[in-house]
Design an enzyme around this catalytic site. Sequence first.
Site, short mmCIF file in Angstrom:
data_model
loop_
_atom_site.label_atom_id
_atom_site.label_comp_id
_atom_site.label_asym_id
_atom_site.label_seq_id
_atom_site.Cartn_x
_atom_site.Cartn_y
_atom_site.Cartn_z
N SER A 154 20.96 29.97 3.34
CA SER A 154 21.93 30.29 2.41
C SER A 154 22.40 29.30 1.72
O SER A 154 22.73 28.35 2.47
CB SER A 154 22.88 31.23 2.84
N TYR A 168 29.39 33.77 8.85
CA TYR A 168 28.39 33.59 8.10
C TYR A 168 27.65 32.17 7.87
O TYR A 168 26.60 31.61 8.07
CB TYR A 168 28.31 34.44 6.94
P1 NDP Z 1 18.93 43.06 3.51
O1 NDP Z 1 20.06 43.51 4.23
O2 NDP Z 1 18.63 43.53 2.14
O3 NDP Z 1 17.54 43.30 4.39
C1 NDP Z 1 17.60 42.76 5.68
C2 NDP Z 1 16.31 42.71 6.36
O4 NDP Z 1 16.28 42.03 7.70
C3 NDP Z 1 15.81 44.25 6.61
O5 NDP Z 1 14.45 44.22 6.51
C4 NDP Z 1 16.18 44.74 7.85
O6 NDP Z 1 15.50 45.55 8.70
C5 NDP Z 1 16.07 43.16 8.65
N1 NDP Z 1 17.16 43.02 9.58
C6 NDP Z 1 18.14 42.88 9.66
N2 NDP Z 1 18.83 42.72 11.03
C7 NDP Z 1 17.71 42.59 11.89
C8 NDP Z 1 17.27 42.57 13.38
N3 NDP Z 1 18.48 42.28 13.90
N4 NDP Z 1 16.17 42.64 13.66
C9 NDP Z 1 15.15 43.01 12.77
N5 NDP Z 1 15.35 42.74 11.62
C10 NDP Z 1 16.51 42.78 11.13
O7 NDP Z 1 19.12 41.50 3.42
P2 NDP Z 1 18.74 40.45 2.36
O8 NDP Z 1 17.24 40.58 1.84
O9 NDP Z 1 19.68 40.24 1.18
O10 NDP Z 1 18.81 38.97 3.31
C11 NDP Z 1 17.51 38.24 3.98
C12 NDP Z 1 18.18 36.99 4.33
O11 NDP Z 1 18.45 36.43 3.21
C13 NDP Z 1 19.29 36.85 5.29
O12 NDP Z 1 18.92 36.01 6.43
C14 NDP Z 1 20.43 36.73 4.41
O13 NDP Z 1 21.43 36.14 5.21
C15 NDP Z 1 19.63 35.82 3.53
N6 NDP Z 1 20.36 35.65 2.39
C16 NDP Z 1 20.70 36.69 1.52
C17 NDP Z 1 21.34 36.63 0.29
C18 NDP Z 1 21.53 37.49 -0.60
O14 NDP Z 1 22.45 37.46 -1.51
N7 NDP Z 1 21.12 38.64 -0.51
C19 NDP Z 1 21.91 35.06 -0.07
C20 NDP Z 1 21.45 34.27 0.81
C21 NDP Z 1 20.75 34.21 1.90
P3 NDP Z 1 15.76 47.05 8.43
O15 NDP Z 1 15.37 47.53 6.97
O16 NDP Z 1 15.15 47.57 9.64
O17 NDP Z 1 17.39 47.29 8.85
#
Ligand code: NDP
Length: 259
Positions: A154, A168
Amino acid sequence: MASSNVSSASSSSPVLAGKVAFVTGGSRGIGAAIVRRLARDGAAVAFSYASSGAPADELVRTIEAEGGRALALKIDSADADALKAGIDRAAGHFGGRIDILVNNAGVLHLGPVEQFSLADFDRTIAVNVRAVFVAIQAALAHMGTGGRIVNISSTNAERMPFAGGSVYAMSKSALTGLVQGLARDLGPRGITVNNVQPGPVDTDMNPASGPMAATMHGFMAIGRHGHADEIAGMVAYLASPEAAFVTGAGLNIDGGFAA
Ligand code: NDP
C-alpha cells in the site's frame, strides 16, 4: 538500432502463455482484477478466498468461458498449513509449477491506538505479513528461473496521513524490508520480488463512495479512487518477462498520494 535480449511473445501467443499463477484473495476487488488479467495474458490461475465461494466460482466460470484455466481454493491466509497445502495443490493441478505468486489478500483494521484490540493486531499481522512469507516459502518449492513474486502492499507503507492507520501501515511497511531482503536471496535464482503500493482503490474495502473518500482525495495529485484494473495492469507488467530487471522495489500506483 541495438537488439534487445528481452524476450517478447509473438502476436499469436499471449505474454504469459504456459505460466502458472497463484493469487491470494482473488474472489473480489483488486485480487479478482489480477486473476482476470493474468488469465487474459495466458496464465493458468489458481486463487484463494476466505469466504466468498459464489463470486469465486463465478470468476472461474468466466475465465473458463473465455478459454482460460482457473482454480478457486477456500483458504484462510492466516492458516499457514492450509495456505501451504493450497499452493502445493495448485501446483499439482497445473503441472507441478508456480511461476507467478501474487500476495494480495489483506485486511484493514483501523482505530485509535488506545482501543485497538490485540486480536485485530494479531489478525493484521497474520494475514498481511505472516501469510506473505508463508506463501513465498511454499511457492518457491515450485518456482524456477524467471519466477515472479508480487505483493500488494500500500502507499501507506510510505505515508499514513490520517489517524487510526498505524497497525495497517506497519503491516504494509513490513513488506518493504521483506522484498528488499528477498530480492538478494532470490536474484541468483532469477526470481524477482516486488511490492505494488496502491493508493485508494474502489473496492469493498475502500469504496469510492465511503466516508473517508473526500479526505483521501485531498492528499492526492489525481483526486479520485483508482480502479482495480489499473492495479492489475502494474501486476501484469511485473509478472511479465519484460520486468526481469525490476526487483526489490516498491512501486507506487496511488494518484500521487505519497508524492
Ligand atoms: P477487498 O476487501 O475488497 O477484498 C479482499 C480479498 O482478499 C477478497 O477476495 C477476500 O476474500 C480476500 N481475503 C481477505 N482476507 C483473507 C484471508 N484471511 N484469507 C484469504 N483471503 C482473504 O480488498 P481490496 O481488493 O481492496 O484489497 C486487496 C489488497 O490490496 C489488500 O492487501 C489491501 O490491503 C490492498 N490495498 C487496498 C487498497 C484499497 O484502497 N482498496 C489500497 C492499498 C492496498 P473473501 O471474498 O472470501 O472475503
